[in-house]
Design an enzyme around this catalytic site. Structure first.
Site, PDB file in Angstrom:
ATOM      1  N   ALA A   1      31.950  42.207  46.230  1.00  0.00           N
ATOM      2  CA  ALA A   1      31.275  42.048  47.309  1.00  0.00           C
ATOM      3  C   ALA A   1      30.119  42.760  47.676  1.00  0.00           C
ATOM      4  O   ALA A   1      30.434  44.358  47.422  1.00  0.00           O
ATOM      5  CB  ALA A   1      32.199  41.560  48.698  1.00  0.00           C
ATOM      6  N   ASP A   2      28.996  42.488  48.237  1.00  0.00           N
ATOM      7  CA  ASP A   2      28.170  43.449  48.761  1.00  0.00           C
ATOM      8  C   ASP A   2      27.723  42.952  50.219  1.00  0.00           C
ATOM      9  O   ASP A   2      27.442  42.048  50.320  1.00  0.00           O
ATOM     10  CB  ASP A   2      27.027  43.764  47.863  1.00  0.00           C
ATOM     11  CG  ASP A   2      26.169  44.847  48.223  1.00  0.00           C
ATOM     12  OD1 ASP A   2      26.397  45.905  47.865  1.00  0.00           O
ATOM     13  OD2 ASP A   2      25.092  44.730  48.865  1.00  0.00           O
ATOM     14  N   THR A   3      27.755  44.095  51.192  1.00  0.00           N
ATOM     15  CA  THR A   3      27.584  43.889  52.419  1.00  0.00           C
ATOM     16  C   THR A   3      26.240  44.541  53.101  1.00  0.00           C
ATOM     17  O   THR A   3      26.276  46.004  52.962  1.00  0.00           O
ATOM     18  CB  THR A   3      28.668  43.983  53.511  1.00  0.00           C
ATOM     19  OG1 THR A   3      29.873  43.136  53.191  1.00  0.00           O
ATOM     20  CG2 THR A   3      28.489  43.712  54.887  1.00  0.00           C
TER      21      THR A   3
ATOM     22  N   GLY B   1      27.142  39.221  50.082  1.00  0.00           N
ATOM     23  CA  GLY B   1      27.280  38.336  48.619  1.00  0.00           C
ATOM     24  C   GLY B   1      28.653  38.629  48.186  1.00  0.00           C
ATOM     25  O   GLY B   1      29.314  39.736  48.008  1.00  0.00           O
TER      26      GLY B   1
ATOM     27  N   LYS C   1      28.368  44.401  40.513  1.00  0.00           N
ATOM     28  CA  LYS C   1      29.396  44.829  40.623  1.00  0.00           C
ATOM     29  C   LYS C   1      30.525  44.136  39.693  1.00  0.00           C
ATOM     30  O   LYS C   1      31.369  44.962  39.020  1.00  0.00           O
ATOM     31  CB  LYS C   1      29.828  45.060  42.197  1.00  0.00           C
ATOM     32  CG  LYS C   1      28.878  46.147  42.746  1.00  0.00           C
ATOM     33  CD  LYS C   1      29.537  46.028  44.476  1.00  0.00           C
ATOM     34  CE  LYS C   1      28.651  46.978  45.238  1.00  0.00           C
ATOM     35  NZ  LYS C   1      28.986  46.627  46.767  1.00  0.00           N
TER      36      LYS C   1
END
Length: 220
Positions: free
Chosen positions: A76-78, A113, A60
């Site tokens: 961010a990636d959740t 992340g 991203k």
């Protein structure tokens, strides 16, 4: 698609369309622009959740940097991980209900992340943040009302820890804002390591720290 959070333009870009992430970054007093990068969020064959969250957050950030090469990108990636299942955003109401039933009365992990990317200076930083979440034993009627409200549809695992009406979480072990979608203490350290001034520390802006105190924020 992009919007400025305020009129003071500084070279920070949040690569996310999440209103929750925008609010969390805003409470730190930072000025930033937002953009929503289009990426394939599918997991690779055999890819572990931690590796997936790390890869997607950096993907991203790099995608956003194509349009904002002079900026520092925050991405961010959740993921919600329950047993052997990785739960993303539900595709429809039926899937939202299935996720909530799966999580009810159980513990699961929330993994984020978090990536910083600076194309101009050729640097990047990525961290994985983990929080253990223990869900309460909510009723079928509560699930029906929550799904009918539409609130689960844009959230990994089909729930929001901060939802006061549904209040699905009994307790957590770890970072509260990680479960919301952007772990403020970890991001604070990452930005500070890059000599970026953060006007407001997490101890005085994190919703949990303000209301109940937080040992993570107190150590900053």
């Amino acid at each position: 698609m992009c919007t400025w959070e305020n009129s003071e333009r500084i070279p920070l870009v949040l690569a996310s369309g999440s209103p929750r992430r925008r609010r969390l970054l805003s409470v730190m007093g930072l000025s930033f622009q937002t953009t929503v990068p289009a990426i394939d969020e599918s997991a690779g064959e055999g890819e572990k959740p931690e590796a997936l969250a790390r890869r997607l957050s950096l993907l991203k950030a790099r995608a956003a940097a194509e349009a904002y090469a002079d900026a520092i990108i925050i991405a961010a990636d959740t993921l919600v991980v329950c047993g052997g299942s990785v739960l993303g955003k539900p595709a429809d109401a039926s899937e939202a209900r299935e996720m909530l039933v799966m999580l009810r009365g159980r513990q699961h992990r929330v993994l984020s992340g978090v990536a910083l990317y600076d194309a101009t200076r050729r640097r990047q930083s990525v961290q994985i943040v983990k929080t253990m979440v223990y869900m309460r034993d909510y009723t079928e009627a509560e699930i029906r009302r929550y799904v009918a409200s539409g609130e689960p549809m844009d959230k990994a695992g089909a729930y929001a820890i901060q939802d006061q009406d549904f209040s699905p979480v009994a307790r957590i072990d770890g970072c509260y804002t990680n479960v919301v979608g952007l772990p403020l203490c970890h991001l604070y350290r990452m930005l500070a390591d890059w000599d970026i001034e953060i006007p407001i520390r997490p101890l005085t802006c994190c919703p949990l720290a303000v209301g109940a105190g937080c040992s993570l924020a107190e150590r900053l």
